[in-house]
Enzyme design. Structure first.
Site, PDB file in Angstrom:
ATOM      1  N   ASP A  32      -0.228  -1.555  10.995  1.00 11.82           N
ATOM      2  CA  ASP A  32      -0.756  -2.011   9.697  1.00 11.82           C
ATOM      3  C   ASP A  32      -1.317  -0.923   8.778  1.00 11.82           C
ATOM      4  O   ASP A  32      -2.370  -1.117   8.155  1.00 11.82           O
ATOM      5  CB  ASP A  32      -1.842  -3.080   9.916  1.00 11.82           C
ATOM      6  CG  ASP A  32      -1.315  -4.321  10.625  1.00 11.82           C
ATOM      7  OD1 ASP A  32      -0.156  -4.314  11.069  1.00 11.82           O
ATOM      8  OD2 ASP A  32      -2.071  -5.299  10.745  1.00 11.82           O
ATOM      9  N   LYS A  80       4.009  -9.546  11.112  1.00 16.80           N
ATOM     10  CA  LYS A  80       3.126 -10.509  11.794  1.00 16.80           C
ATOM     11  C   LYS A  80       2.163 -11.159  10.805  1.00 16.80           C
ATOM     12  O   LYS A  80       2.011 -10.698   9.675  1.00 16.80           O
ATOM     13  CB  LYS A  80       2.341  -9.792  12.889  1.00 16.80           C
ATOM     14  CG  LYS A  80       1.533  -8.671  12.304  1.00 16.80           C
ATOM     15  CD  LYS A  80       0.802  -7.932  13.370  1.00 16.80           C
ATOM     16  CE  LYS A  80      -0.182  -7.000  12.744  1.00 16.80           C
ATOM     17  NZ  LYS A  80      -1.144  -7.691  11.844  1.00 16.80           N
ATOM     18  N   CYS A 125      -6.482  -5.692  14.507  1.00 22.84           N
ATOM     19  CA  CYS A 125      -5.084  -5.652  14.935  1.00 22.84           C
ATOM     20  C   CYS A 125      -4.793  -4.571  15.976  1.00 22.84           C
ATOM     21  O   CYS A 125      -3.934  -4.779  16.833  1.00 22.84           O
ATOM     22  CB  CYS A 125      -4.176  -5.541  13.717  1.00 22.84           C
ATOM     23  SG  CYS A 125      -4.239  -7.062  12.724  1.00 22.84           S
TER      24      CYS A 125
HETATM   25  C1  VGL Z   1      -6.295  -7.034   9.986  1.00 26.61           C
HETATM   26  C2  VGL Z   1      -8.056  -8.263   9.204  1.00 26.61           C
HETATM   27  C3  VGL Z   1      -7.199  -9.179   8.660  1.00 26.61           C
HETATM   28  C4  VGL Z   1      -5.807  -5.805  10.694  1.00 26.61           C
HETATM   29  C5  VGL Z   1      -5.411  -7.947   9.456  1.00 26.61           C
HETATM   30  O1  VGL Z   1      -4.688  -5.357  10.424  1.00 26.61           O
HETATM   31  O2  VGL Z   1      -6.563  -5.272  11.528  1.00 26.61           O
HETATM   32  N1  VGL Z   1      -7.615  -7.211   9.863  1.00 26.61           N
HETATM   33  N2  VGL Z   1      -5.881  -9.011   8.791  1.00 26.61           N
END
Ligand code: VGL
Ligand code: ZN
Length: 181
Positions: free
Chosen positions: A10, A88, A129
């Site tokens: 991410d 995802k 994540c």
């Molecule tokens: C994430 C909060 C909300 C992440 C994703 O990638 O860690 N954190 N969505």
């Protein structure tokens, strides 16, 4: 490195300073991740890839909406070696923190088919994540390393980062430095 893959979680504009869900100092992961990629024959990534409306946005400001600028990789990330991106958080009700919940391909079988036994996890965010992906990878039988210089935490509560590292260790994930890779 043999039987090993680098997994970039991410690293997307919305998680970087100025983004919709900015991770403090999230941009600091990019340089080490670019350096690390040279050591791996297989480089993979995940993207948080949300629909415009999802239950997930009751917990978080809207971020990483599929197809938007915020969901893109930053220009400064070297993406030329990334062989596959796992998407995802694509549903309307799930958080999809773990890359093993990707819906465009099955990460576990993708790795097993290719003989990957070691997963080196880097990216954002340590307490969501990265945590979920590393713990699930360990549960799935992979030897898992999280490179601490190449991850950053949201830290909604002070101490969340330390708690995340503790939880990873309890689950057999090894926390290592860049030099140890
Ligand atoms: C994430 C909060 C909300 C992440 C994703 O990638 O860690 N954190 N969505
Ligand atoms: Zn999200």
């Amino acid at each position: 490195m043999k039987n090993a893959a680098l997994f970039i979680v991410d690293v997307q504009n919305d998680f970087l300073p100025g983004g919709a869900l900015a991770v403090p100092r999230g941009d600091e992961v990019i340089a080490p991740i670019n350096r690390l990629q040279e050591k791996f024959e297989l480089v993979l990534a995940s993207k948080d890839w949300h629909p415009a409306t999802t239950k997930h946005f009751e917990k978080w400001p809207p971020h990483c909406i599929r197809g938007t600028y915020g969901a893109k990789f930053p220009e400064s990330l070297n993406i030329s070696s990334i062989q596959k991106v796992f998407l995802k958080g694509t549903g309307v009700s799930d958080d999809g923190y773990s890359a093993f919940e990707a819906t465009n391909d099955d990460l576990e079988s993708y790795l097993k088919i290719r003989g990957i036994s070691k997963l080196y996890v880097v990216g954002l965010a340590t307490d969501y994540c990265v945590l979920a992906t590393a713990v699930k990878a360990a549960e799935n039988g992979f030897e898992v390393y999280v490179v601490k210089d190449a991850v950053r935490a949201v830290n909604l509560q002070p101490g969340d980062e330390d708690k995340a590292f503790e939880k990873m260790k309890q689950n057999g994930v090894q926390i290592i430095s860049l030099e140890e890779v």
